[in-house]
Scaffold this motif. Structure first.
Motif, mmCIF file in Angstrom:
data_model
loop_
_atom_site.group_PDB
_atom_site.id
_atom_site.type_symbol
_atom_site.label_atom_id
_atom_site.label_comp_id
_atom_site.label_asym_id
_atom_site.label_seq_id
_atom_site.Cartn_x
_atom_site.Cartn_y
_atom_site.Cartn_z
ATOM 1 N N GLY A 224 0.031 8.332 -2.223
ATOM 2 C CA GLY A 224 0.522 8.160 -3.405
ATOM 3 C C GLY A 224 -0.273 7.382 -4.798
ATOM 4 N N GLY A 225 -1.345 6.730 -3.966
ATOM 5 C CA GLY A 225 -3.257 6.671 -5.509
ATOM 6 C C GLY A 225 -2.185 5.239 -5.820
ATOM 7 N N VAL A 226 -1.533 4.241 -5.556
ATOM 8 C CA VAL A 226 -0.433 3.813 -6.256
ATOM 9 C C VAL A 226 -0.818 2.407 -5.749
ATOM 10 C CG1 VAL A 226 0.231 4.853 -7.903
ATOM 11 C CG2 VAL A 226 1.713 4.067 -5.974
ATOM 12 N N LEU A 227 0.468 1.600 -5.560
ATOM 13 C CA LEU A 227 0.332 0.562 -5.267
ATOM 14 C C LEU A 227 2.139 0.279 -5.344
ATOM 15 C CD1 LEU A 227 -2.447 -3.470 -6.171
ATOM 16 C CD2 LEU A 227 -2.002 -1.112 -3.920
ATOM 17 N N THR B 54 5.429 0.597 -9.630
ATOM 18 C CA THR B 54 3.715 1.091 -9.393
ATOM 19 C C THR B 54 2.959 1.044 -10.294
ATOM 20 O OG1 THR B 54 4.846 3.412 -9.891
ATOM 21 C CG2 THR B 54 5.113 2.570 -7.567
ATOM 22 N N ALA B 55 1.870 0.343 -9.608
ATOM 23 C CA ALA B 55 1.332 -0.128 -10.256
ATOM 24 C C ALA B 55 -0.807 0.897 -9.897
ATOM 25 C CB ALA B 55 1.006 -1.231 -11.330
ATOM 26 N N PRO B 56 -1.909 0.460 -10.091
ATOM 27 C CA PRO B 56 -2.896 1.331 -9.188
ATOM 28 C C PRO B 56 -3.341 -0.585 -8.688
ATOM 29 C CG PRO B 56 -3.303 1.771 -12.094
ATOM 30 C CD PRO B 56 -1.928 1.313 -11.515
ATOM 31 N N ASN C 192 0.714 -1.492 -0.105
ATOM 32 C CA ASN C 192 -0.227 0.309 -0.226
ATOM 33 C C ASN C 192 0.912 1.396 0.125
ATOM 34 O OD1 ASN C 192 -2.230 1.828 0.026
ATOM 35 N ND2 ASN C 192 -1.867 1.480 2.741
ATOM 36 N N GLY C 193 1.386 1.849 -1.336
ATOM 37 C CA GLY C 193 2.617 2.820 -1.531
ATOM 38 C C GLY C 193 4.100 1.997 -1.767
ATOM 39 N N VAL C 194 4.326 3.582 -1.710
ATOM 40 C CA VAL C 194 6.039 2.668 -2.005
ATOM 41 C C VAL C 194 6.565 2.468 -0.633
ATOM 42 C CG1 VAL C 194 8.171 2.902 -3.339
ATOM 43 C CG2 VAL C 194 5.181 3.427 -4.788
ATOM 44 N N TYR C 195 7.813 0.678 -0.378
ATOM 45 C CA TYR C 195 8.114 1.341 0.143
ATOM 46 C C TYR C 195 9.545 1.714 -0.500
ATOM 47 C CZ TYR C 195 4.980 -0.717 3.560
ATOM 48 O OH TYR C 195 4.445 -1.357 4.921
ATOM 49 N N LEU D 136 12.588 -0.617 0.616
ATOM 50 C CA LEU D 136 12.513 -2.348 1.480
ATOM 51 C C LEU D 136 13.993 -2.228 2.385
ATOM 52 C CD1 LEU D 136 10.070 -4.405 1.362
ATOM 53 C CD2 LEU D 136 10.771 -5.059 -0.252
ATOM 54 N N ASP D 137 13.335 -3.107 3.103
ATOM 55 C CA ASP D 137 15.205 -3.664 4.087
ATOM 56 C C ASP D 137 15.073 -5.582 3.501
ATOM 57 O OD1 ASP D 137 15.344 -1.001 4.631
ATOM 58 O OD2 ASP D 137 14.571 -1.149 6.847
ATOM 59 N N ARG D 138 13.769 -5.938 3.752
ATOM 60 C CA ARG D 138 14.298 -7.308 3.539
ATOM 61 C C ARG D 138 13.255 -8.132 3.177
ATOM 62 N NH1 ARG D 138 16.511 -6.314 9.249
ATOM 63 N NH2 ARG D 138 18.441 -6.963 9.465
ATOM 64 N N LEU D 139 13.142 -9.447 2.908
ATOM 65 C CA LEU D 139 11.616 -10.199 1.634
ATOM 66 C C LEU D 139 10.776 -9.798 2.565
ATOM 67 C CD1 LEU D 139 13.612 -13.015 0.812
ATOM 68 C CD2 LEU D 139 13.234 -11.388 -0.316
ATOM 69 N N ASN D 140 11.082 -9.889 4.467
ATOM 70 C CA ASN D 140 9.508 -9.341 4.878
ATOM 71 C C ASN D 140 9.079 -8.425 4.802
ATOM 72 O OD1 ASN D 140 10.949 -8.101 6.549
ATOM 73 N ND2 ASN D 140 12.084 -9.299 8.097
ATOM 74 N N GLY D 141 9.070 -7.420 3.955
ATOM 75 C CA GLY D 141 8.407 -6.028 3.682
ATOM 76 C C GLY D 141 8.725 -5.024 4.557
ATOM 77 N N PHE D 142 10.053 -5.600 5.766
ATOM 78 C CA PHE D 142 9.291 -4.198 6.506
ATOM 79 C C PHE D 142 10.579 -3.279 6.216
ATOM 80 C CE2 PHE D 142 12.338 -2.311 9.912
ATOM 81 C CZ PHE D 142 10.848 -1.652 10.727
ATOM 82 N N GLY D 143 9.790 -2.335 5.710
ATOM 83 C CA GLY D 143 10.827 -0.978 5.707
ATOM 84 C C GLY D 143 9.854 0.313 5.934
ATOM 85 N N THR D 144 9.639 0.648 4.839
ATOM 86 C CA THR D 144 9.313 3.014 5.771
ATOM 87 C C THR D 144 8.814 3.120 4.288
ATOM 88 O OG1 THR D 144 9.288 4.490 6.941
ATOM 89 C CG2 THR D 144 11.966 3.946 5.689
ATOM 90 N N ARG D 145 7.428 3.666 4.345
ATOM 91 C CA ARG D 145 6.950 4.436 3.240
ATOM 92 C C ARG D 145 7.215 5.948 3.145
ATOM 93 N NH1 ARG D 145 1.243 1.319 3.578
ATOM 94 N NH2 ARG D 145 2.257 1.587 6.149
ATOM 95 N N GLN D 146 8.135 6.845 2.716
ATOM 96 C CA GLN D 146 8.065 8.640 2.356
ATOM 97 C C GLN D 146 6.576 9.083 2.379
ATOM 98 O OE1 GLN D 146 10.706 9.084 -0.484
ATOM 99 N NE2 GLN D 146 10.135 11.841 0.091
ATOM 100 N N ARG D 147 5.892 8.808 1.313
ATOM 101 C CA ARG D 147 4.235 8.437 1.958
ATOM 102 C C ARG D 147 3.249 7.915 1.497
ATOM 103 N NH1 ARG D 147 3.480 12.708 -3.605
ATOM 104 N NH2 ARG D 147 1.175 12.427 -2.552
ATOM 105 N N MET D 148 1.647 7.858 2.089
ATOM 106 C CA MET D 148 0.289 7.861 2.181
ATOM 107 C C MET D 148 -0.628 7.293 1.512
ATOM 108 S SD MET D 148 1.269 5.433 5.957
ATOM 109 C CE MET D 148 0.260 3.926 6.073
#
Length: 454
Positions: free
Chosen positions: A341-344, A379-381, A322-325, A327-339
């Motif tokens: 953006g209207g994209v996956l 990214t993609a909608p 849900n937004g662009v990460y 990304l640090d690891r395969l488990n999805g732990f990271g952080t998003r600059q914004r929430m």
């Protein structure tokens, strides 16, 4: 009431005198460390050049580590430590100069963190100040996060703020409780629990167009992190029921299931199925990777279309967020600059099983999976996964499911009204962090000149 009156500004303001002074101190301390080293080694040009290089590396790497997370923080912290260790070796015979030089480098690092503040973050679009909730309701999962609801006395804290607590009991249906709270007249609804529970109650808030409050009472609280909440001060999140800041953020759908962070397929989704995963995430992941990606392991049947509109080659990991990460690891732990953006965000990782496994394990352990050569992101909608399998293992916000294909994902732009406290940090680590060492130095110089760091 505008956002300035509530203590939040729509854009980075001119740095106050305190932060300008901190920027000056950070740079001056670095310069002073250089002078100390220069005087000490004035008669030995070779050692002088090496010592000066170590001082600069230690200070700049330290600045960068303090404003980053994950793999970048680990790498720059290690680099700063090695540089300081080298400086200690060079100055081992000059105890006073050693203490002064190291102290100045550490002072420069601490001052830089104060100077940069949160300027690297963009103000959330559409943020506005709102008044107190009249009929606030907070649902609570007492088992989440090892019992944080009880540990932080969230029931009492909620009542003290005029918020009605609803504690989940064994056998209760969380969605039904949330719907009942809305039917009873809640004008703001929140959830104290993990990200899966946050998504479920957020979906109820979305359907009724009610403001939502996230209280980080789960284990990892990725959603709260990217909302800019202080995850260590759980009860402080309840201040969002008072005078607060409200904005709209995106949600994402897998079929008809809302998620707030990400959904993963392939290797990580299989790892999540392991009973050992919740208690030892990194160790379990690293232990299972050779079995899942070794030369004799069967490939994952995950079919999808790439960003160019052409059927993509097989991938061993697919992550839809849900937004662009960052990304640090395969488990999805990271952080998003914004929430908003209207994209996956779509990430795929393909592994050459004959030669890539050691590099993949190293990248996973170091938290820098984006540097792995089989990594691809776009990214993609909307996004679709097809497969010949009857069921596909998928991890959704850290919870394990097995779902029939095709799996259809889509973004719900601006679907959720979310409230956060006026005095919360207000930005995710990705939003606050300069992307590299050069930008950290530039940011300090901008603050010193009386301009926002970004």
């Amino acid at each position: 009431m505008d956002i300035e009156a509530a203590g939040r500004t729509p854009s980075a303001p001119t740095p106050p005198a305190r932060r300008r002074a901190a920027a000056a101190l950070a740079l001056a301390a670095l310069l002073a460390a250089v002078v100390v080293v220069t005087v000490t080694f004035l008669q030995d040009p070779g050692r002088l050049l090496l010592a000066l290089l170590l001082v600069v590396i230690a200070a700049v790497a330290g600045w960068t580590a303090l404003v980053n997370r994950g793999g970048r923080r680990i790498a720059t912290t290690v680099l700063a430590g090695l540089a300081l260790a080298g400086l200690v070796v060079l100055l081992i015979g000059s105890v006073l100069q050693l203490a002064v030089a190291v102290g100045l480098v550490l002072l420069s690092t601490a001052a830089a963190r104060v100077a940069l503040g949160h300027d690297m973050a963009e103000a959330p679009a559409g943020a506005r100040a709102v008044g107190e909730a009249r009929h606030g309701v907070l649902l609570m999962n007492p088992w989440s996060g090892g019992g944080k609801v009880e540990r932080f006395a969230l029931e009492d804290e909620a009542r003290r703020r005029g918020v009605r607590p609803v504690v989940l009991r064994r056998g209760d249906d969380l969605r039904s409780l949330a719907e009942q709270a809305v039917a009873d007249g809640a004008d703001v609804i929140g959830m104290a629990g993990g990200d899966g529970s946050q998504a479920l109650v957020a979906d109820v808030a979305r359907q009724h167009d009610l403001p939502f409050v996230c209280v980080p009472a789960g284990t990892r609280n990725h959603f709260a992190l990217d909302l800019g909440l202080d995850r260590d001060d759980v009860a402080a999140a309840l201040d969002a029921y008072g005078t607060a800041v409200e904005r709209r953020i995106d949600l994402a759908l897998l079929g008809d299931r809302v998620f707030v962070n990400n959904a993963s397929l392939g290797v990580y989704a299989t790892v999540v199925q392991s009973d050992a995963y919740r208690n030892a995430k990194l160790a379990t992941t690293t232990q299972l990777l050779p079995d899942l990606l070794g030369p004799d392991a069967p490939p994952f049947d995950l079919r999808f279309t790439g960003p160019d509109g052409v059927a993509a080659p097989a991938a061993d990991v697919v992550l839809i967020s849900n937004g662009v990460y960052r990304l640090d690891r395969l488990n999805g732990f990271g952080t998003r600059q914004r929430m908003d953006g209207g994209v996956l965000g779509v990430v795929t990782v393909s592994v050459d099983r004959a030669r890539d496994l050691p590099a993949l394990i190293s990248a996973e352990a170091a938290g820098c999976i984006a540097r792995f050569r089989g990594y691809r992101a776009w990214t993609a909608p909307a996004f679709e996964i097809r497969s010949g399998a009857d069921l596909i293992d998928v991890g959704v916000d850290g919870e394990a499911f097995a779902l029939p294909p095709p799996l259809v994902f889509r973004s719900l732009p601006g679907a959720l009204r979310v409230r956060t406290p006026v005095d919360a940090p207000g930005a995710s680590p990705a939003a606050m962090a300069p992307p590299g060492i050069g930008s950290a130095v530039t940011a300090l110089l901008r603050v010193l000149a009386g301009r926002p760091a970004r």
